[in-house]
Design a protein around this motif. Sequence first.
Motif, PDB file in Angstrom:
ATOM      1  N   VAL A  22      11.804  16.709  15.684  1.00 46.27           N
ATOM      2  CA  VAL A  22      12.185  15.612  16.568  1.00 46.27           C
ATOM      3  C   VAL A  22      11.175  14.491  16.370  1.00 46.27           C
ATOM      4  O   VAL A  22       9.977  14.676  16.577  1.00 46.27           O
ATOM      5  N   ARG A  64      12.402   9.362  19.180  1.00 43.84           N
ATOM      6  CA  ARG A  64      13.355  10.103  20.015  1.00 43.84           C
ATOM      7  C   ARG A  64      12.654  10.710  21.220  1.00 43.84           C
ATOM      8  O   ARG A  64      13.191  10.720  22.327  1.00 43.84           O
ATOM      9  N   LEU A  65      11.443  11.207  21.015  1.00 45.87           N
ATOM     10  CA  LEU A  65      10.682  11.771  22.128  1.00 45.87           C
ATOM     11  C   LEU A  65      10.273  10.691  23.128  1.00 45.87           C
ATOM     12  O   LEU A  65      10.355  10.894  24.343  1.00 45.87           O
ATOM     13  N   LEU A 107      13.298   9.822  25.130  1.00 42.83           N
ATOM     14  CA  LEU A 107      13.562  10.895  26.084  1.00 42.83           C
ATOM     15  C   LEU A 107      12.638  10.764  27.295  1.00 42.83           C
ATOM     16  O   LEU A 107      13.094  10.852  28.441  1.00 42.83           O
ATOM     17  N   TYR A 159      15.132  15.931  31.866  1.00 49.01           N
ATOM     18  CA  TYR A 159      14.356  16.047  30.627  1.00 49.01           C
ATOM     19  C   TYR A 159      14.806  17.284  29.847  1.00 49.01           C
ATOM     20  O   TYR A 159      15.058  17.212  28.642  1.00 49.01           O
ATOM     21  N   GLU A 160      14.940  18.393  30.538  1.00 46.39           N
ATOM     22  CA  GLU A 160      15.368  19.643  29.905  1.00 46.39           C
ATOM     23  C   GLU A 160      16.765  19.507  29.299  1.00 46.39           C
ATOM     24  O   GLU A 160      17.012  19.933  28.167  1.00 46.39           O
ATOM     25  N   GLU A 208      18.345  16.680  28.313  1.00 43.79           N
ATOM     26  CA  GLU A 208      18.345  15.771  27.171  1.00 43.79           C
ATOM     27  C   GLU A 208      17.643  16.388  25.963  1.00 43.79           C
ATOM     28  O   GLU A 208      18.065  16.182  24.824  1.00 43.79           O
ATOM     29  N   LEU A 209      16.594  17.163  26.187  1.00 46.21           N
ATOM     30  CA  LEU A 209      15.917  17.848  25.081  1.00 46.21           C
ATOM     31  C   LEU A 209      16.860  18.876  24.463  1.00 46.21           C
ATOM     32  O   LEU A 209      16.923  19.016  23.235  1.00 46.21           O
ATOM     33  N   SER A 210      17.619  19.551  25.294  1.00 51.06           N
ATOM     34  CA  SER A 210      18.610  20.512  24.808  1.00 51.06           C
ATOM     35  C   SER A 210      19.643  19.813  23.924  1.00 51.06           C
ATOM     36  O   SER A 210      20.054  20.338  22.887  1.00 51.06           O
ATOM     37  N   ILE A 266      19.128  17.014  22.149  1.00 47.96           N
ATOM     38  CA  ILE A 266      18.429  16.639  20.909  1.00 47.96           C
ATOM     39  C   ILE A 266      18.326  17.843  19.977  1.00 47.96           C
ATOM     40  O   ILE A 266      18.500  17.721  18.769  1.00 47.96           O
TER      41      ILE A 266
END
Length: 173
Positions: A120, A124-125, A128, A138-139, A141-143, A145
């Motif tokens: 990543v 992108r981070l 996010l 956050y969890e 959106e990370l999922s 990505i």
Amino acid sequence: MTTTRSGGPAVSTRGVVFVHCCPSAVAPHVEWAIAEVLGRPARLRWTPQPVVPGQLRAEASWVGAVGTGSKLFAALRTWRMLVLEITEECTATSDGERLAYLPGRGVHRSMISANGDVVVGEERLRGLMARARTGSQYEHELSEILGTAWDVELEPYRYAGEGAAETLLHQVG
């Protein structure tokens, strides 16, 4: 050795095309599309897809220039009923990638490291972190990505293909 349009040597990589689910009438079209990208005939070994009776599955390793995985994916996305996944290994000068398509879910594209982890990028981070207002957001959106939902839906197809025959395809010069 192949060359790029600028005259320099093309960097070679390899990958795998996983056609997890395909109607039998579309199978020849899949082979023709792969052949068009690779510049040579592609004969896949099609087997029944036990997850979706009446459908077929095939997988093929390929060797070609960096970017071949994206070209294969673009050629196969024409058939929206396919469930497919294409990987391209990283090289000394390029990241690897995994492209997945599921009808109803769409496309997921991940950059992949040499050991198979999703990479990543910093931007992108940062995006996010700027968007996420809560831990659960956050969890979630990370999922997205990481492609977690695609992996969950693809897993039964992957499991059904364990031990299946694989075809080796090479790109012509």
